[in-house]
Design a protein around this motif. Sequence first.
Motif, PDB file in Angstrom:
ATOM      1  N   ASN A 150      14.558   9.480   2.442  1.00  9.42           N
ATOM      2  CA  ASN A 150      13.977   8.469   1.909  1.00  9.42           C
ATOM      3  C   ASN A 150      12.797   8.606   0.927  1.00  9.42           C
ATOM      4  O   ASN A 150      11.818   8.027   1.215  1.00  9.42           O
ATOM      5  N   PRO A 151      12.660   9.581   0.422  1.00  8.56           N
ATOM      6  CA  PRO A 151      11.282   9.781  -0.121  1.00  8.56           C
ATOM      7  C   PRO A 151      11.086   8.912  -1.329  1.00  8.56           C
ATOM      8  O   PRO A 151       9.695   8.737  -1.573  1.00  8.56           O
ATOM      9  N   TRP A 152      12.030   8.594  -1.825  1.00 10.09           N
ATOM     10  CA  TRP A 152      11.816   7.456  -3.247  1.00 10.09           C
ATOM     11  C   TRP A 152      12.335   6.210  -2.613  1.00 10.09           C
ATOM     12  O   TRP A 152      12.049   5.408  -1.833  1.00 10.09           O
ATOM     13  N   VAL A 179       5.335   9.791  -6.680  1.00  9.45           N
ATOM     14  CA  VAL A 179       5.667   9.004  -8.092  1.00  9.45           C
ATOM     15  C   VAL A 179       4.500   9.423  -8.986  1.00  9.45           C
ATOM     16  O   VAL A 179       3.257   8.816  -8.770  1.00  9.45           O
ATOM     17  N   PHE A 180       4.826   9.505 -10.269  1.00  6.66           N
ATOM     18  CA  PHE A 180       3.775  10.016 -11.287  1.00  6.66           C
ATOM     19  C   PHE A 180       3.996   9.162 -12.631  1.00  6.66           C
ATOM     20  O   PHE A 180       5.107   8.657 -13.089  1.00  6.66           O
ATOM     21  N   ARG A 181       2.812   8.716 -13.163  1.00  4.80           N
ATOM     22  CA  ARG A 181       2.851   7.932 -14.188  1.00  4.80           C
ATOM     23  C   ARG A 181       3.814   6.610 -13.916  1.00  4.80           C
ATOM     24  O   ARG A 181       4.623   6.283 -15.027  1.00  4.80           O
ATOM     25  N   LYS A 217      -3.385   3.115  -4.297  1.00  5.09           N
ATOM     26  CA  LYS A 217      -2.476   1.874  -4.199  1.00  5.09           C
ATOM     27  C   LYS A 217      -2.061   1.392  -5.626  1.00  5.09           C
ATOM     28  O   LYS A 217      -1.969   0.212  -5.892  1.00  5.09           O
ATOM     29  N   ASP A 218      -2.162   2.213  -6.659  1.00  6.37           N
ATOM     30  CA  ASP A 218      -1.993   1.672  -7.950  1.00  6.37           C
ATOM     31  C   ASP A 218      -0.512   2.260  -8.459  1.00  6.37           C
ATOM     32  O   ASP A 218      -0.142   2.383  -9.865  1.00  6.37           O
ATOM     33  N   GLY A 219       0.261   2.653  -7.454  1.00  4.70           N
ATOM     34  CA  GLY A 219       1.575   2.960  -8.010  1.00  4.70           C
ATOM     35  C   GLY A 219       1.545   4.650  -8.444  1.00  4.70           C
ATOM     36  O   GLY A 219       2.766   4.978  -8.686  1.00  4.70           O
ATOM     37  N   ASN A 232      -4.287  12.283 -10.930  1.00  2.45           N
ATOM     38  CA  ASN A 232      -3.650  12.792 -12.179  1.00  2.45           C
ATOM     39  C   ASN A 232      -4.161  12.039 -13.366  1.00  2.45           C
ATOM     40  O   ASN A 232      -4.307  10.788 -13.463  1.00  2.45           O
ATOM     41  N   ILE A 233      -4.984  12.903 -14.069  1.00  2.00           N
ATOM     42  CA  ILE A 233      -5.645  12.411 -15.200  1.00  2.00           C
ATOM     43  C   ILE A 233      -5.307  13.318 -16.325  1.00  2.00           C
ATOM     44  O   ILE A 233      -5.660  14.512 -16.419  1.00  2.00           O
ATOM     45  N   GLY A 234      -4.790  12.400 -17.448  1.00  2.00           N
ATOM     46  CA  GLY A 234      -4.435  13.430 -18.655  1.00  2.00           C
ATOM     47  C   GLY A 234      -2.957  14.182 -18.001  1.00  2.00           C
ATOM     48  O   GLY A 234      -2.041  13.879 -17.581  1.00  2.00           O
ATOM     49  N   PHE A 235      -3.231  15.417 -18.742  1.00  3.16           N
ATOM     50  CA  PHE A 235      -2.156  16.532 -18.374  1.00  3.16           C
ATOM     51  C   PHE A 235      -2.309  17.247 -17.108  1.00  3.16           C
ATOM     52  O   PHE A 235      -1.517  18.124 -16.690  1.00  3.16           O
ATOM     53  N   GLY A 236      -3.357  16.718 -16.419  1.00  2.00           N
ATOM     54  CA  GLY A 236      -3.605  17.768 -14.939  1.00  2.00           C
ATOM     55  C   GLY A 236      -4.175  16.955 -14.020  1.00  2.00           C
ATOM     56  O   GLY A 236      -4.178  15.536 -13.933  1.00  2.00           O
TER      57      GLY A 236
END
Length: 207
Positions: A26-28, A73-75, A132-134, A155-159
């Motif tokens: 259940n990672p997601w 979870v990213f972006r 805690k911003d998702g 995670n800021i921009g592409f890195g």
Amino acid sequence: MKRFLIILFLIIILIPLILIIDFQINPWENGSAIFLIRDGIKKHGSKLIIYTDKKFITEDFSKLSPYKISSGVFRDKYKGIAIGVHTDSPFHPIPHEKIFIYVVYKDKLKPFFRSSKTSGVLEDFNLADFTKDGNTEIITIEKIHGEININLAMNIGFGFDVEKKIENIESAEFVGREAINIRTKDWEKIFKFKELNKMFKEGDEFK
């Protein structure tokens, strides 16, 4: 859920436990799973098996010598997997422990971030949503000039940039996927990740 449990049982039956290096249930969403398996008794993994959205995704990572996985979870929306690998990279052509991140996109794994190297020698890592911003951040344990640092990269921009850090401790090790044991000359304590914010200070770039 019943179907997922049956599939999970079949995976475990078909893959002997000795071949499973790392896994997450259940990672997601409920009913998802990730397995990192190896061929025979090799030290590093060879294949990643993912079950999500009632579908299997299988990827061969044998050339990267993977040894650990952590999910996030990213972006705001992309299901991601950080894979600890022992390999070289275009900007750091020396085999070393690095963090490569992939996201699930259209039933396939797509590269999201592949670090050249961390600030110091990478001892261990985990993913967690500290803010805690998702979106998920990377927490690393690194050795720099004989001292242990704990870095939090966002995670800021592409890195990813190291925005916060805890410096010059004697040792640290993760306790499961949501806590860390920190030892200094004067004390030792297990902290849940959410308790670390008071100890962090501003960091620097993580390439």
